[in-house]
Design a protein around this motif. Structure first.
Motif, short mmCIF file in Angstrom:
data_model
loop_
_atom_site.label_atom_id
_atom_site.label_comp_id
_atom_site.label_asym_id
_atom_site.label_seq_id
_atom_site.Cartn_x
_atom_site.Cartn_y
_atom_site.Cartn_z
N LEU A 73 0.86 -1.17 0.00
CA LEU A 73 0.00 0.00 0.00
C LEU A 73 0.90 1.23 0.00
O LEU A 73 1.85 1.30 0.79
CB LEU A 73 -0.91 -0.02 1.24
CG LEU A 73 -1.79 1.18 1.53
CD1 LEU A 73 -2.80 1.38 0.42
CD2 LEU A 73 -2.49 1.00 2.87
N GLU A 74 0.60 2.20 -0.88
CA GLU A 74 1.43 3.40 -0.99
C GLU A 74 0.56 4.64 -1.06
O GLU A 74 -0.57 4.60 -1.54
CB GLU A 74 2.31 3.36 -2.24
CG GLU A 74 3.35 2.28 -2.25
CD GLU A 74 4.22 2.36 -3.50
OE1 GLU A 74 5.30 1.77 -3.48
OE2 GLU A 74 3.81 3.00 -4.49
N ILE A 75 1.12 5.76 -0.58
CA ILE A 75 0.52 7.08 -0.75
C ILE A 75 1.54 7.99 -1.41
O ILE A 75 2.70 8.04 -0.99
CB ILE A 75 0.07 7.68 0.60
CG1 ILE A 75 -0.99 6.79 1.25
CG2 ILE A 75 -0.49 9.09 0.40
CD1 ILE A 75 -1.42 7.26 2.64
N TRP A 76 1.10 8.72 -2.44
CA TRP A 76 1.97 9.60 -3.23
C TRP A 76 1.44 11.02 -3.22
O TRP A 76 0.23 11.25 -3.15
CB TRP A 76 2.05 9.13 -4.67
CG TRP A 76 2.84 7.87 -4.90
CD1 TRP A 76 2.45 6.59 -4.63
CD2 TRP A 76 4.15 7.78 -5.45
NE1 TRP A 76 3.44 5.71 -4.98
CE2 TRP A 76 4.48 6.41 -5.49
CE3 TRP A 76 5.06 8.72 -5.91
CZ2 TRP A 76 5.71 5.96 -5.98
CZ3 TRP A 76 6.28 8.28 -6.40
CH2 TRP A 76 6.60 6.91 -6.43
N ASN A 77 2.36 11.99 -3.34
CA ASN A 77 2.02 13.37 -3.68
C ASN A 77 2.23 13.52 -5.18
O ASN A 77 3.35 13.40 -5.67
CB ASN A 77 2.91 14.35 -2.91
CG ASN A 77 2.56 15.80 -3.18
OD1 ASN A 77 2.37 16.22 -4.33
ND2 ASN A 77 2.50 16.59 -2.12
N ARG A 84 4.96 9.35 -0.06
CA ARG A 84 4.84 9.75 1.34
C ARG A 84 4.79 8.55 2.28
O ARG A 84 5.18 8.65 3.44
CB ARG A 84 3.58 10.60 1.50
CG ARG A 84 3.29 11.04 2.92
CD ARG A 84 2.06 11.91 3.01
NE ARG A 84 2.26 13.22 2.40
CZ ARG A 84 1.40 14.23 2.54
NH1 ARG A 84 0.30 14.06 3.26
NH2 ARG A 84 1.64 15.38 1.97
N PHE A 85 4.33 7.41 1.77
CA PHE A 85 4.04 6.30 2.67
C PHE A 85 4.13 4.99 1.91
O PHE A 85 3.75 4.91 0.74
CB PHE A 85 2.61 6.50 3.23
CG PHE A 85 2.05 5.29 3.94
CD1 PHE A 85 2.43 4.98 5.23
CD2 PHE A 85 1.11 4.48 3.32
CE1 PHE A 85 1.90 3.87 5.88
CE2 PHE A 85 0.57 3.39 3.95
CZ PHE A 85 0.97 3.08 5.24
N LEU A 117 -6.66 11.37 6.31
CA LEU A 117 -6.87 9.99 6.71
C LEU A 117 -7.16 9.13 5.48
O LEU A 117 -7.90 9.56 4.59
CB LEU A 117 -8.03 9.90 7.69
CG LEU A 117 -8.29 8.55 8.37
CD1 LEU A 117 -7.17 8.24 9.36
CD2 LEU A 117 -9.63 8.57 9.10
N LEU A 118 -6.58 7.95 5.44
CA LEU A 118 -6.86 6.97 4.41
C LEU A 118 -7.41 5.72 5.08
O LEU A 118 -6.84 5.23 6.06
CB LEU A 118 -5.60 6.61 3.62
CG LEU A 118 -5.78 5.50 2.56
CD1 LEU A 118 -6.46 6.05 1.33
CD2 LEU A 118 -4.43 4.87 2.21
N THR A 137 1.62 11.37 8.94
CA THR A 137 2.66 10.73 9.73
C THR A 137 2.92 9.28 9.32
O THR A 137 3.95 8.71 9.71
CB THR A 137 2.28 10.74 11.22
OG1 THR A 137 1.11 9.92 11.41
CG2 THR A 137 1.98 12.15 11.68
N GLY A 138 2.02 8.67 8.53
CA GLY A 138 2.15 7.27 8.19
C GLY A 138 1.78 6.33 9.32
O GLY A 138 2.05 5.13 9.26
#
Length: 265
Positions: A73-77, A84-85, A117-118, A137-138
């Motif tokens: 699982l990933e979070i991107w800007n 980011r995560f 929040l995700l 913050t992850g």
């Protein structure tokens, strides 16, 4: 060939996912976003099959995939092309839920409107798990286990800081306070359903192919939209609350005007 796409920044940005690349486009100029030389964000995932884009101000997107018993699982800007995560998981499946008409599915990833929040929906055999991640913050801030027949269609942020979810629980449309998992509203309607970003308006469909618009704050029905002749696959509402859109198995897409009272809630 694109695998998936999502809209961000109130419909002004389109994110296209294909293979292990993500491609952000400005819808108005039809130009790629950012300064990265190839205009692509390359993920560490192979052909991610889950995509979520923050629909409002934050330039965030999330991707995920599951192969066998492992996944990521990933979070991107998508403006700075930075990740980011990144989270790896085992023995749980991050799988889209295919229980809507027209072959549509509910994404297992969803951002709150403020992008802070995700939520990630996991399954393991007959068990369900809902993870809540802080996108800044992850940090994994909460896990909700064994929720019966749960799907989350949309999220809302209220001014007092509470976060609400709208979806299907035990074959009924519900609205609940997400952190405390406290049900606030329940109806006999069916999917699809959605809640406005401020948690004021609930929209859901019925077995009679109608669309119900409900004022959650006053606990009253605002209107019923009639005209589809088959199950409804998707509903959406414009950010200014001037229009509601829907499509159905009856092969029609309808754009509905809404009562003046809804625009000024």
């Amino acid at each position: 060939m694109a695998h998936e796409f999502g809209l961000g920044k109130s419909g002004k940005v389109c994110i296209i996912s294909f293979q292990d690349f993500l491609w952000p486009l400005d819808i108005e100029t039809q130009e790629p976003i950012g300064t990265y030389p190839d205009y692509f964000m390359s993920t560490v995932q192979t052909a991610p099959h889950c995509l979520a884009v923050c629909s409002t101000r934050q330039p965030l997107l999330a991707t995920g995939y599951t192969v066998g018993k492992t996944g990521e699982l990933e979070i991107w800007n998508y403006e700075t092309y930075t990740r980011r995560f990144h989270h790896q998981f085992q023995d749980w499946a991050l799988v889209p839920l295919g229980n809507l008409p027209l072959g549509n599915y509910i994404s297992p990833l969803l951002f709150t409107p403020d992008g802070k929040l995700l939520i990630a929906y996991f399954k393991q055999r007959l068990q369900n798990r809902l993870q809540l991640w802080n996108t800044e913050t992850g940090e994994l801030i909460q896990i909700l286990d064994n929720l019966p027949a749960l799907t989350v269609n949309s999220l809302a942020n209220r001014l007092d800081g509470q976060i609400f979810a709208c979806g299907i629980r035990e074959k009924k449309v519900c609205v609940w306070e997400l952190i405390g998992d406290r049900i606030l509203y329940i109806s006999s309607g069916v999917a699809p359903c959605l809640i406005s970003s401020d948690a004021r308006v609930l929209i859901y469909s019925t077995d009679n192919y109608e669309i119900v618009v409900w004022d959650l704050a006053m606990n009253r029905q605002l209107c019923i939209l009639q005209g589809h002749t088959a199950p409804i696959g998707y509903v959406a509402m414009s950010s200014d609350r001037n229009f509601i859109a829907s499509y159905s198995i009856d092969r029609t897409i309808k754009i509905w005007g809404v009562p003046e009272s809804l625009k000024y809630l």
